[in-house]
Motif scaffolding. Sequence first.
Motif, short mmCIF file in Angstrom:
data_model
loop_
_atom_site.label_atom_id
_atom_site.label_comp_id
_atom_site.label_asym_id
_atom_site.label_seq_id
_atom_site.Cartn_x
_atom_site.Cartn_y
_atom_site.Cartn_z
N ASP B 356 9.91 54.98 6.81
CA ASP B 356 10.67 53.78 8.02
C ASP B 356 12.07 54.12 9.04
O ASP B 356 12.45 53.02 10.07
CB ASP B 356 10.82 52.88 7.18
CG ASP B 356 9.79 51.86 6.45
OD1 ASP B 356 8.01 51.62 7.23
OD2 ASP B 356 10.16 51.23 5.89
N ASN B 357 11.98 56.06 8.36
CA ASN B 357 13.96 55.80 9.43
C ASN B 357 13.40 56.80 10.31
O ASN B 357 12.58 57.87 9.71
CB ASN B 357 15.25 56.13 8.07
CG ASN B 357 15.44 54.46 8.10
OD1 ASN B 357 16.16 54.53 8.42
ND2 ASN B 357 14.98 54.65 6.82
N TYR B 358 14.36 57.04 11.24
CA TYR B 358 14.45 57.73 11.63
C TYR B 358 15.04 58.44 12.61
O TYR B 358 16.29 57.32 12.40
CB TYR B 358 13.17 57.45 12.95
CG TYR B 358 13.70 56.59 14.02
CD1 TYR B 358 13.11 54.99 13.66
CD2 TYR B 358 13.96 56.76 15.32
CE1 TYR B 358 13.45 54.18 14.80
CE2 TYR B 358 14.52 55.89 16.22
CZ TYR B 358 13.72 54.67 15.92
OH TYR B 358 14.44 53.70 17.03
N GLN B 359 15.76 59.31 13.99
CA GLN B 359 16.43 59.17 13.98
C GLN B 359 16.24 60.04 15.51
O GLN B 359 15.36 61.57 14.99
CB GLN B 359 17.91 60.29 13.82
CG GLN B 359 19.54 59.87 13.99
CD GLN B 359 20.17 59.92 12.95
OE1 GLN B 359 20.48 60.67 12.41
NE2 GLN B 359 21.11 58.95 13.47
N ILE B 360 16.88 59.88 16.70
CA ILE B 360 17.09 60.72 17.64
C ILE B 360 17.59 61.39 18.20
O ILE B 360 19.26 60.92 18.52
CB ILE B 360 16.48 60.26 18.71
CG1 ILE B 360 14.90 59.35 18.97
CG2 ILE B 360 16.16 60.77 20.21
CD1 ILE B 360 14.57 57.95 19.31
N ILE B 361 17.47 63.52 18.17
CA ILE B 361 19.24 64.24 18.85
C ILE B 361 18.65 64.29 19.67
O ILE B 361 17.29 65.52 20.16
CB ILE B 361 18.76 64.86 17.30
CG1 ILE B 361 19.15 64.62 16.09
CG2 ILE B 361 20.12 65.95 17.97
CD1 ILE B 361 18.73 64.80 14.54
N VAL B 362 19.39 64.61 20.68
CA VAL B 362 19.37 64.72 22.05
C VAL B 362 20.57 65.82 22.39
O VAL B 362 21.40 66.17 21.78
CB VAL B 362 19.60 64.21 23.45
CG1 VAL B 362 18.95 64.78 25.19
CG2 VAL B 362 18.98 62.78 23.18
N ASP B 363 20.09 67.55 22.58
CA ASP B 363 20.83 68.17 22.75
C ASP B 363 20.89 69.08 23.71
O ASP B 363 19.84 69.05 24.60
CB ASP B 363 20.69 69.61 21.83
CG ASP B 363 22.30 70.60 21.37
OD1 ASP B 363 23.19 70.32 22.17
OD2 ASP B 363 22.01 70.69 19.98
N ARG B 364 21.35 70.11 24.16
CA ARG B 364 20.75 70.31 25.27
C ARG B 364 21.47 72.08 25.37
O ARG B 364 21.72 72.56 24.51
CB ARG B 364 22.34 70.87 26.50
CG ARG B 364 21.81 71.72 28.30
CD ARG B 364 22.70 70.70 29.25
NE ARG B 364 22.59 69.31 29.23
CZ ARG B 364 23.26 68.75 30.01
NH1 ARG B 364 24.50 68.47 30.00
NH2 ARG B 364 22.45 67.61 30.14
N LYS B 365 20.44 73.00 25.24
CA LYS B 365 19.32 74.28 25.12
C LYS B 365 19.72 75.07 26.32
O LYS B 365 19.04 74.90 27.32
CB LYS B 365 18.75 74.80 24.50
CG LYS B 365 18.87 74.37 23.24
CD LYS B 365 18.01 75.02 21.53
CE LYS B 365 18.34 74.27 21.16
NZ LYS B 365 17.28 74.02 19.82
N GLY B 366 20.71 76.03 26.57
CA GLY B 366 21.04 76.19 27.80
C GLY B 366 20.82 75.18 28.87
O GLY B 366 21.60 74.29 29.34
N PRO B 367 20.26 75.16 30.31
CA PRO B 367 19.73 74.19 31.34
C PRO B 367 19.17 72.95 31.14
O PRO B 367 19.41 72.49 31.73
CB PRO B 367 19.75 74.97 32.56
CG PRO B 367 18.50 76.32 31.70
CD PRO B 367 19.33 76.52 31.03
N LEU B 368 18.67 73.23 30.00
CA LEU B 368 17.19 72.19 29.55
C LEU B 368 17.41 71.08 28.12
O LEU B 368 18.54 71.79 27.52
CB LEU B 368 16.77 72.88 29.31
CG LEU B 368 15.72 73.31 30.02
CD1 LEU B 368 14.19 74.57 29.26
CD2 LEU B 368 14.73 72.69 31.23
N ASP B 369 17.76 69.63 28.86
CA ASP B 369 17.89 69.02 27.49
C ASP B 369 16.66 68.79 27.00
O ASP B 369 15.68 69.25 27.48
CB ASP B 369 17.33 67.81 27.81
CG ASP B 369 18.59 67.35 29.73
OD1 ASP B 369 19.98 67.81 29.08
OD2 ASP B 369 18.59 66.50 29.87
#
Lengths: 144, 434
Positions: B356-369
């Motif tokens: 039921d649980n989730y988490q979204i992680i957004v990061d930047r690696k070099g020029p890319l999301d």
Amino acid sequence: MVAIKQISIFMENKPGSLARVAKTLSGGGVNIRALTVAEAGDFGVIRMVVDDTAKGYQVLRDGGFTVSETDVLAVELKDVPGGLYEIAKTLGENNINMDYAYAFVTAKAERAMLIVRVDDLKGAVEVLQKAGIVIATRREVQNI
Amino acid sequence: MFRYWNPHIERMPVDDLRKLQEDRLRSLVRFVYAHSSFYRDRFKEAGVEPDDIKTLSDVTKLPFTQKIDLRNTYPTGMFCLPGDWVVRYHVSSGTTGKPTVVGYTQGDIDMWTDSLARALTSIGLGRGDVIQVGYGYGLFTGGLGLHYGAEKIGATVLPIGAGNTERQIELMQDLGSTAIACTPSYFLYINEVAQNMGVSIRDDTKLKVGVFGAEPWSDETRKRIEETTGIKAYDIYGTSEMSGPLFTECHLQNGIHIWADLFLIEAVDPDTGEQVEDGDRGELVVTSLDKWAFPLIRFRLGDLTIIDNEPCECGRTHPRIMRILGRTDDMIVVRGINVFPSQVESVLMRIPEVGDNYQIIVDRKGPLDVMSVEVEVTEQVFSDKIADLMILSKRVSKELKNVLNITAEVNLVEPGSIPRSMGKAKRVIDKRQV
Ligand SMILES: [Zn+2]
């Protein structure tokens, strides 16, 4: 039945994961007989055989781990070259798949054992025994 | 048999309802112009006077207001009545910058309560029900709002507030709660804790209704809640600027009924501010029609939705808004693609093997999301075979790609490792904004 119970634990690949498992078990007075870690990137599965499976399963669950029990075979490895090959060949010739296997040596270093997970447990027992390969019982594994 | 709290208003013919809105809009415009220098300045900037507002369509001549105005006039610069009229404040903590303060006259509180009385009646609640209010009490509007609404319809209120989860479950059993109001993520957590306590919400409690809101959630989550706990899950909507939680779906679960005698709603293009075509998605804009200490003129809520003006089969003639996808400020942009956490949620919740649980992680690696989604491995799905787990994570990844057209790495994590929340769940960790 000669199958023994293996405990599998889901684990994230981060420092201390394995130590937490070991600590939980020793806290519950459960001894590990055999253990292997299979990794796949960010996560892994710890597979182990312990002396008291029911208790091991319980203390791990209570400790918040994701645990499952699987039937596996503990096969005696003859201490001669080709011991492992003989087991693999016997299973393969009979169309029984080995999902995975890991070896350990008993505490007194008397015997080497191979824990094997197969897709046809009953068939495996039959063909291995016919080939003269010794399969350890649950009691034997507990008492190693 | 359908039940109404105020059948006269709720079933009022559409033309009469529009006439009522028009009258109220004209009074409102005069009122704010006379009472507030903030609005006088805004009207002058927009070149509009109260007399220019004659019909409902003239509403587009009025200037927009938004959350930033509320911050800039902190604490009470947008109030239209002096402090001695105000009987209560609520304050919402700003995630960025200053908090926002809202105030109510006794009449405003009554309007709020009445709105919820209609809503709660429309989902079949009333005398004889025990409503467990699991929203936070205090400065947050959720707890007190539901509290008064539930008392108004003659139900019994259990004012437990958020948190204290084991106690929630014990009292739910001991006092026979038939309904609970809280965030959907908190209810999922309550269910998880109940299971650990050996309590089945379906078999060991009398709970039959959940009133869930204060965070966006998906129809798939509704399905999951209803299937696992046997209750009916209803969506509730309302922001603190509007008063607090005000509106719910009716028992038909087909859009949230917005009481047109209390609020005038529009959907506008977030970029141009133009009203969108009927049936198109737009940003929700509200004008309050019966709220006086802190009225709203074309307040942009930032929530994206579709307005449905067709009368509902339940007999109510008021417009409905479709499930809120999310706020424009919740939207994450990953490599130029817009994603709402609720869309990710809807994909995850239709895969039964995912917890039921989730988490979204957004990061930047070099020029890319790069976006990754963490989901918990449940005991039911856990396999001793690595391959099975890898197939699961690939499958989730593929579904996200198919449905949302985003590439996300899916990480399986240990159960319980994603933080649980008693209120609004934190679904996104954006490491790009450091
Ligand atoms: Zn309806």
